[in-house]
Design a protein around this motif. Sequence first.
Motif, PDB file in Angstrom:
ATOM      1  N   MET A   1       0.843  -1.189   0.000  1.00 15.13           N
ATOM      2  CA  MET A   1       0.000   0.000   0.000  1.00 15.13           C
ATOM      3  C   MET A   1       0.880   1.242   0.000  1.00 15.13           C
ATOM      4  SD  MET A   1      -2.966   1.189   2.675  1.00 15.13           S
ATOM      5  CE  MET A   1      -4.164   0.065   1.959  1.00 15.13           C
ATOM      6  N   ASN A   2       0.604   2.130  -0.922  1.00 16.78           N
ATOM      7  CA  ASN A   2       1.329   3.389  -0.998  1.00 16.78           C
ATOM      8  C   ASN A   2       0.668   4.385  -0.049  1.00 16.78           C
ATOM      9  OD1 ASN A   2       2.749   5.652  -1.642  1.00 16.78           O
ATOM     10  ND2 ASN A   2       2.124   5.731  -3.785  1.00 16.78           N
ATOM     11  N   LEU A   3       1.407   4.868   0.928  1.00 16.40           N
ATOM     12  CA  LEU A   3       0.853   5.763   1.931  1.00 16.40           C
ATOM     13  C   LEU A   3       0.991   7.235   1.558  1.00 16.40           C
ATOM     14  CD1 LEU A   3       2.126   3.837   5.070  1.00 16.40           C
ATOM     15  CD2 LEU A   3      -0.257   4.058   4.339  1.00 16.40           C
ATOM     16  N   THR A   4       1.728   7.526   0.517  1.00 13.42           N
ATOM     17  CA  THR A   4       1.889   8.910   0.083  1.00 13.42           C
ATOM     18  C   THR A   4       0.553   9.482  -0.360  1.00 13.42           C
ATOM     19  OG1 THR A   4       4.135   8.445  -0.666  1.00 13.42           O
ATOM     20  CG2 THR A   4       3.095  10.439  -1.513  1.00 13.42           C
ATOM     21  N   GLY A   5       0.206  10.622   0.197  1.00 15.40           N
ATOM     22  CA  GLY A   5      -1.041  11.271  -0.165  1.00 15.40           C
ATOM     23  C   GLY A   5      -2.272  10.708   0.516  1.00 15.40           C
ATOM     24  N   ARG A   6      -2.106   9.668   1.339  1.00 17.71           N
ATOM     25  CA  ARG A   6      -3.253   9.071   2.022  1.00 17.71           C
ATOM     26  C   ARG A   6      -3.566   9.848   3.297  1.00 17.71           C
ATOM     27  NH1 ARG A   6      -4.358   3.923   0.005  1.00 17.71           N
ATOM     28  NH2 ARG A   6      -6.400   4.404   0.906  1.00 17.71           N
ATOM     29  N   THR A   7      -4.816   9.782   3.720  1.00 14.23           N
ATOM     30  CA  THR A   7      -5.223  10.317   5.018  1.00 14.23           C
ATOM     31  C   THR A   7      -5.313   9.153   5.987  1.00 14.23           C
ATOM     32  OG1 THR A   7      -6.453  12.150   4.015  1.00 14.23           O
ATOM     33  CG2 THR A   7      -6.989  11.582   6.292  1.00 14.23           C
ATOM     34  N   VAL A   8      -4.580   9.255   7.109  1.00  8.08           N
ATOM     35  CA  VAL A   8      -4.434   8.143   8.051  1.00  8.08           C
ATOM     36  C   VAL A   8      -4.878   8.599   9.435  1.00  8.08           C
ATOM     37  CG1 VAL A   8      -2.859   6.444   9.030  1.00  8.08           C
ATOM     38  CG2 VAL A   8      -2.454   7.314   6.716  1.00  8.08           C
ATOM     39  N   LEU A   9      -5.766   7.844  10.034  1.00  7.41           N
ATOM     40  CA  LEU A   9      -6.169   8.090  11.421  1.00  7.41           C
ATOM     41  C   LEU A   9      -5.231   7.329  12.352  1.00  7.41           C
ATOM     42  CD1 LEU A   9      -8.228   8.992  13.648  1.00  7.41           C
ATOM     43  CD2 LEU A   9      -9.452   6.858  13.180  1.00  7.41           C
ATOM     44  N   VAL A  10      -4.683   8.030  13.349  1.00  7.59           N
ATOM     45  CA  VAL A  10      -3.836   7.404  14.363  1.00  7.59           C
ATOM     46  C   VAL A  10      -4.390   7.771  15.731  1.00  7.59           C
ATOM     47  CG1 VAL A  10      -1.530   7.169  15.349  1.00  7.59           C
ATOM     48  CG2 VAL A  10      -1.795   7.529  12.883  1.00  7.59           C
ATOM     49  N   THR A  11      -4.969   6.809  16.442  1.00  8.08           N
ATOM     50  CA  THR A  11      -5.410   7.087  17.803  1.00  8.08           C
ATOM     51  C   THR A  11      -4.202   7.002  18.734  1.00  8.08           C
ATOM     52  OG1 THR A  11      -5.955   4.791  18.365  1.00  8.08           O
ATOM     53  CG2 THR A  11      -7.680   6.122  17.302  1.00  8.08           C
ATOM     54  N   GLY A  12      -4.245   7.813  19.786  1.00  5.50           N
ATOM     55  CA  GLY A  12      -3.075   7.891  20.660  1.00  5.50           C
ATOM     56  C   GLY A  12      -1.882   8.451  19.899  1.00  5.50           C
ATOM     57  N   GLY A  13      -2.151   9.416  19.034  1.00  2.00           N
ATOM     58  CA  GLY A  13      -1.121   9.880  18.097  1.00  2.00           C
ATOM     59  C   GLY A  13      -0.150  10.902  18.629  1.00  2.00           C
ATOM     60  N   THR A  14      -0.247  11.248  19.919  1.00  2.00           N
ATOM     61  CA  THR A  14       0.603  12.324  20.440  1.00  2.00           C
ATOM     62  C   THR A  14       1.783  11.838  21.269  1.00  2.00           C
ATOM     63  OG1 THR A  14      -0.716  12.568  22.468  1.00  2.00           O
ATOM     64  CG2 THR A  14      -1.396  13.867  20.552  1.00  2.00           C
ATOM     65  N   ARG A  15       1.797  10.550  21.645  1.00  2.00           N
ATOM     66  CA  ARG A  15       2.855  10.060  22.538  1.00  2.00           C
ATOM     67  C   ARG A  15       3.280   8.662  22.114  1.00  2.00           C
ATOM     68  NH1 ARG A  15       0.223  10.719  28.366  1.00  2.00           N
ATOM     69  NH2 ARG A  15       2.300  10.158  29.075  1.00  2.00           N
ATOM     70  N   GLY A  16       4.477   8.271  22.543  1.00  4.25           N
ATOM     71  CA  GLY A  16       4.944   6.907  22.363  1.00  4.25           C
ATOM     72  C   GLY A  16       4.926   6.435  20.930  1.00  4.25           C
ATOM     73  N   VAL A  17       4.414   5.228  20.712  1.00  2.95           N
ATOM     74  CA  VAL A  17       4.371   4.648  19.372  1.00  2.95           C
ATOM     75  C   VAL A  17       3.496   5.492  18.455  1.00  2.95           C
ATOM     76  CG1 VAL A  17       3.705   2.616  18.032  1.00  2.95           C
ATOM     77  CG2 VAL A  17       4.785   2.321  20.266  1.00  2.95           C
ATOM     78  N   GLY A  18       2.396   6.041  18.979  1.00  2.00           N
ATOM     79  CA  GLY A  18       1.518   6.866  18.159  1.00  2.00           C
ATOM     80  C   GLY A  18       2.206   8.105  17.631  1.00  2.00           C
ATOM     81  N   ARG A  19       3.000   8.742  18.464  1.00  2.00           N
ATOM     82  CA  ARG A  19       3.744   9.929  18.023  1.00  2.00           C
ATOM     83  C   ARG A  19       4.763   9.537  16.955  1.00  2.00           C
ATOM     84  NH1 ARG A  19       4.456  15.180  20.281  1.00  2.00           N
ATOM     85  NH2 ARG A  19       5.836  16.331  18.866  1.00  2.00           N
ATOM     86  N   ALA A  20       5.420   8.401  17.142  1.00  2.00           N
ATOM     87  CA  ALA A  20       6.390   7.933  16.144  1.00  2.00           C
ATOM     88  C   ALA A  20       5.691   7.570  14.841  1.00  2.00           C
ATOM     89  CB  ALA A  20       7.163   6.737  16.694  1.00  2.00           C
TER      90      ALA A  20
END
Length: 249
Positions: free
Chosen positions: A1-20
Amino acid sequence: MNLTGRTVLVTGGTRGVGRALTRQLIGLGAHVVAVGRDPGHLADLTAEYGDRVSAEVVDLADPDAVDAFGDGLPARHPGLGVVINNAGVQNLGDFLTGDPRDTRQVLRRELAVNLDAVITLSTGLLPHLRDQPSAAIVNISSGLAVVPKASAPVYCAAKSAVRTFTRALRYQCEEAAPHIRVMDAVLPLVDTDMTAGRGRGKISPAEAARAVVDGIRRDRAEILVGKARLLPALMRIAPSVGYRALRHG
């Protein structure tokens, strides 16, 4: 899957693995919808990445808030094509000491974040994902879903349920919507705030995120990261060794 240009939801996206994950996905040219409970941490993200990230304040332990967020998300981000359920909380405790009534609400919040929110967002966003040319749901689980530890029964149970749910949902999508990939990412011990002061041999959040992103790009149904790659074979060959090794992990 090409992730360029995709919109991705990341929960817990501000810290730890989510931030990375947020950092690496943006580096690949994706737009990240980052979910967190702390407005300050989300403000730090937007200050760093500008319009490459959309910040969403959601308490994933509140089912009503999760319902409202998931129901409104497609209208705000019609290009959403990848959902990464990463957020997680772990509470340590001994159920044979103290009054269980004192921890009941804490444990329910733990289940809400680790399981209910994952199921709600995965199923609630399926109608939208079905209309995309290609899509993915990636649920982050743990080696503790395979081999539990004594000090966190509820966390282990929730992650085990996430693995089972993810596999069953994959079966449904394979038959009715094969363009939606449903993936289970099994992490080992990662050096985050949640694991501070516990365990040895941790990998960094960046290393964990890199493995997850690589698994998505390679279209892996099961993404086994680091030492978690050893668990399936170990539990087939010598399950007693596996249970003993992680019992006090």
